[in-house]
Design a protein around this motif. Sequence first.
Motif, PDB file in Angstrom:
ATOM      1  N   ALA A  15       0.824  -1.209   0.000  1.00  0.00           N
ATOM      2  CA  ALA A  15       0.000   0.000   0.000  1.00  0.00           C
ATOM      3  C   ALA A  15       0.859   1.262   0.000  1.00  0.00           C
ATOM      4  O   ALA A  15       0.580   2.216  -0.734  1.00  0.00           O
ATOM      5  N   GLY A  16       1.909   1.281   0.795  1.00  0.00           N
ATOM      6  CA  GLY A  16       2.782   2.453   0.846  1.00  0.00           C
ATOM      7  C   GLY A  16       3.514   2.694  -0.460  1.00  0.00           C
ATOM      8  O   GLY A  16       3.588   3.829  -0.946  1.00  0.00           O
ATOM      9  N   THR A  17       4.044   1.640  -1.041  1.00  0.00           N
ATOM     10  CA  THR A  17       4.768   1.778  -2.303  1.00  0.00           C
ATOM     11  C   THR A  17       3.845   2.209  -3.426  1.00  0.00           C
ATOM     12  O   THR A  17       4.192   3.088  -4.220  1.00  0.00           O
ATOM     13  N   ILE A  18       2.673   1.615  -3.497  1.00  0.00           N
ATOM     14  CA  ILE A  18       1.715   1.999  -4.537  1.00  0.00           C
ATOM     15  C   ILE A  18       1.256   3.441  -4.317  1.00  0.00           C
ATOM     16  O   ILE A  18       1.150   4.210  -5.277  1.00  0.00           O
ATOM     17  N   GLY A  19       0.998   3.827  -3.100  1.00  0.00           N
ATOM     18  CA  GLY A  19       0.551   5.191  -2.822  1.00  0.00           C
ATOM     19  C   GLY A  19       1.577   6.236  -3.225  1.00  0.00           C
ATOM     20  O   GLY A  19       1.262   7.210  -3.923  1.00  0.00           O
ATOM     21  N   VAL A  20       2.817   6.047  -2.818  1.00  0.00           N
ATOM     22  CA  VAL A  20       3.873   6.997  -3.176  1.00  0.00           C
ATOM     23  C   VAL A  20       4.145   6.965  -4.678  1.00  0.00           C
ATOM     24  O   VAL A  20       4.248   8.008  -5.325  1.00  0.00           O
ATOM     25  N   GLY A  21       4.234   5.767  -5.243  1.00  0.00           N
ATOM     26  CA  GLY A  21       4.481   5.647  -6.686  1.00  0.00           C
ATOM     27  C   GLY A  21       3.374   6.255  -7.518  1.00  0.00           C
ATOM     28  O   GLY A  21       3.622   6.920  -8.524  1.00  0.00           O
ATOM     29  N   HIS A  22       2.144   6.048  -7.089  1.00  0.00           N
ATOM     30  CA  HIS A  22       0.996   6.597  -7.800  1.00  0.00           C
ATOM     31  C   HIS A  22       1.026   8.120  -7.765  1.00  0.00           C
ATOM     32  O   HIS A  22       0.805   8.782  -8.785  1.00  0.00           O
ATOM     33  N   ALA A  23       1.313   8.682  -6.599  1.00  0.00           N
ATOM     34  CA  ALA A  23       1.368  10.144  -6.466  1.00  0.00           C
ATOM     35  C   ALA A  23       2.471  10.729  -7.337  1.00  0.00           C
ATOM     36  O   ALA A  23       2.261  11.717  -8.045  1.00  0.00           O
ATOM     37  N   VAL A  24       3.639  10.130  -7.318  1.00  0.00           N
ATOM     38  CA  VAL A  24       4.775  10.664  -8.079  1.00  0.00           C
ATOM     39  C   VAL A  24       4.560  10.491  -9.579  1.00  0.00           C
ATOM     40  O   VAL A  24       4.683  11.451 -10.350  1.00  0.00           O
ATOM     41  N   LEU A  25       4.242   9.285 -10.018  1.00  0.00           N
ATOM     42  CA  LEU A  25       4.127   9.037 -11.459  1.00  0.00           C
ATOM     43  C   LEU A  25       2.936   9.754 -12.085  1.00  0.00           C
ATOM     44  O   LEU A  25       3.044  10.288 -13.196  1.00  0.00           O
ATOM     45  N   CYS A  26       1.809   9.791 -11.391  1.00  0.00           N
ATOM     46  CA  CYS A  26       0.647  10.482 -11.952  1.00  0.00           C
ATOM     47  C   CYS A  26       0.860  11.986 -12.000  1.00  0.00           C
ATOM     48  O   CYS A  26       0.413  12.644 -12.939  1.00  0.00           O
ATOM     49  N   SER A  27       1.562  12.549 -11.004  1.00  0.00           N
ATOM     50  CA  SER A  27       1.816  13.988 -11.062  1.00  0.00           C
ATOM     51  C   SER A  27       2.803  14.319 -12.170  1.00  0.00           C
ATOM     52  O   SER A  27       2.665  15.353 -12.839  1.00  0.00           O
ATOM     53  N   LEU A  28       3.790  13.470 -12.408  1.00  0.00           N
ATOM     54  CA  LEU A  28       4.722  13.704 -13.518  1.00  0.00           C
ATOM     55  C   LEU A  28       4.019  13.621 -14.866  1.00  0.00           C
ATOM     56  O   LEU A  28       4.196  14.489 -15.725  1.00  0.00           O
ATOM     57  N   ALA A  29       3.200  12.597 -15.038  1.00  0.00           N
ATOM     58  CA  ALA A  29       2.474  12.451 -16.306  1.00  0.00           C
ATOM     59  C   ALA A  29       1.445  13.562 -16.475  1.00  0.00           C
ATOM     60  O   ALA A  29       1.293  14.115 -17.578  1.00  0.00           O
ATOM     61  N   GLY A  30       0.753  13.917 -15.400  1.00  0.00           N
ATOM     62  CA  GLY A  30      -0.217  14.997 -15.473  1.00  0.00           C
ATOM     63  C   GLY A  30       0.431  16.321 -15.817  1.00  0.00           C
ATOM     64  O   GLY A  30      -0.105  17.109 -16.605  1.00  0.00           O
ATOM     65  N   PHE A  31       1.602  16.582 -15.255  1.00  0.00           N
ATOM     66  CA  PHE A  31       2.334  17.810 -15.585  1.00  0.00           C
ATOM     67  C   PHE A  31       2.734  17.817 -17.056  1.00  0.00           C
ATOM     68  O   PHE A  31       2.606  18.838 -17.738  1.00  0.00           O
ATOM     69  N   ALA A  32       3.216  16.681 -17.548  1.00  0.00           N
ATOM     70  CA  ALA A  32       3.615  16.611 -18.963  1.00  0.00           C
ATOM     71  C   ALA A  32       2.425  16.863 -19.882  1.00  0.00           C
ATOM     72  O   ALA A  32       2.537  17.627 -20.848  1.00  0.00           O
ATOM     73  N   PHE A  33       1.292  16.264 -19.579  1.00  0.00           N
ATOM     74  CA  PHE A  33       0.111  16.471 -20.422  1.00  0.00           C
ATOM     75  C   PHE A  33      -0.469  17.876 -20.280  1.00  0.00           C
ATOM     76  O   PHE A  33      -1.029  18.416 -21.218  1.00  0.00           O
ATOM     77  N   ALA A  34      -0.339  18.484 -19.119  1.00  0.00           N
ATOM     78  CA  ALA A  34      -0.934  19.798 -18.898  1.00  0.00           C
ATOM     79  C   ALA A  34      -0.067  20.945 -19.382  1.00  0.00           C
ATOM     80  O   ALA A  34      -0.582  21.909 -19.953  1.00  0.00           O
ATOM     81  N   LYS A  35       1.248  20.860 -19.181  1.00  0.00           N
ATOM     82  CA  LYS A  35       2.086  22.035 -19.381  1.00  0.00           C
ATOM     83  C   LYS A  35       3.181  21.882 -20.428  1.00  0.00           C
ATOM     84  O   LYS A  35       3.754  22.887 -20.843  1.00  0.00           O
ATOM     85  N   LEU A  36       3.521  20.696 -20.844  1.00  0.00           N
ATOM     86  CA  LEU A  36       4.566  20.534 -21.853  1.00  0.00           C
ATOM     87  C   LEU A  36       3.949  20.381 -23.233  1.00  0.00           C
ATOM     88  O   LEU A  36       2.904  19.750 -23.384  1.00  0.00           O
ATOM     89  N   PRO A  82       1.812  -3.199 -11.260  1.00  0.00           N
ATOM     90  CA  PRO A  82       0.607  -2.831 -12.026  1.00  0.00           C
ATOM     91  C   PRO A  82      -0.188  -1.664 -11.429  1.00  0.00           C
ATOM     92  O   PRO A  82      -0.930  -0.996 -12.137  1.00  0.00           O
ATOM     93  N   GLY A  83      -0.013  -1.383 -10.144  1.00  0.00           N
ATOM     94  CA  GLY A  83      -0.778  -0.312  -9.520  1.00  0.00           C
ATOM     95  C   GLY A  83      -0.038   0.999  -9.372  1.00  0.00           C
ATOM     96  O   GLY A  83      -0.520   1.911  -8.708  1.00  0.00           O
ATOM     97  N   LEU A  84       1.143   1.136  -9.971  1.00  0.00           N
ATOM     98  CA  LEU A  84       1.938   2.340  -9.775  1.00  0.00           C
ATOM     99  C   LEU A  84       1.351   3.583 -10.428  1.00  0.00           C
ATOM    100  O   LEU A  84       1.658   4.695 -10.016  1.00  0.00           O
ATOM    101  N   ALA A  85       0.546   3.434 -11.439  1.00  0.00           N
ATOM    102  CA  ALA A  85      -0.091   4.585 -12.093  1.00  0.00           C
ATOM    103  C   ALA A  85      -1.453   4.147 -12.603  1.00  0.00           C
ATOM    104  O   ALA A  85      -1.675   2.971 -12.881  1.00  0.00           O
ATOM    105  N   SER A  86      -2.358   5.112 -12.718  1.00  0.00           N
ATOM    106  CA  SER A  86      -3.680   4.803 -13.247  1.00  0.00           C
ATOM    107  C   SER A  86      -4.113   5.906 -14.200  1.00  0.00           C
ATOM    108  O   SER A  86      -3.659   7.051 -14.097  1.00  0.00           O
TER     109      SER A  86
END
Length: 154
Positions: A15-36, A82-86
Motif C-alpha cells: 500500500a505504501g509503495t503503490i501510494g507513493v508511486g501513484h502520487a509521483v508518477l501520476c503527477s509527472l504524467a499529469g504535468f507533462a500532459f498539462a504544461k509541456l 501494475p498499480g503504480l499509475a492509473s
Amino acid sequence: MTNPSRSILNSLIVAGTIGVGHAVLCSLAGFAFAKLRFRGRNVLFLIVVLTMTVPTQLAVIPQYMIISSLGWVDTLQALIVPGLASAFGIFWMRQHLATTISDEILQAARIDGATTWQVQREHAGQRGRGEQEIGPPADPVGLLHPGRMRVDRM
C-alpha cells in the motif's frame, strides 16, 4: 498457518509503495500532459482517457501472463508494479495542474534558468507559493516538503 504480522507488513509495503508511486508518477504524467508541448500529446492523452472505459476485469488474464513471463508470480512486485499509475490519476492530475498552475509562472521559472524537472518539482509539486490549500494533491499531508506547508488566505 500464516503469520499475521507478516501479512500486515506485506500489506503496508504494498500500500505504501503503490501510494507513493501513484502520487509521483501520476503527477509527472499529469504535468507533462498539462504544461509541456510535444507532438502527439493529445493523441496520447486520448489513449489514456480511453483506457478508463475498459473494464478492469479484461486485464486480469493478460496481466497474469505478463507477470508469469517475467517470473514475478508470488512476489510483492507483482502486486506493486501494475498499480503504480492509473489513467484516472493521470487525468485528475492533468486537469488539476492545467487549472491551478499558470503558464506565466512556468515561463518565469524557465527564464530564471530552471530545468523541466525543477519547474515540475518546485511549481507543480508545490502548486505555487500563493495557493490557498496546504499541499498539492500529490502530497496531501505535506510529507514530501514538510517545511513548506503554509496556508495563505485571501
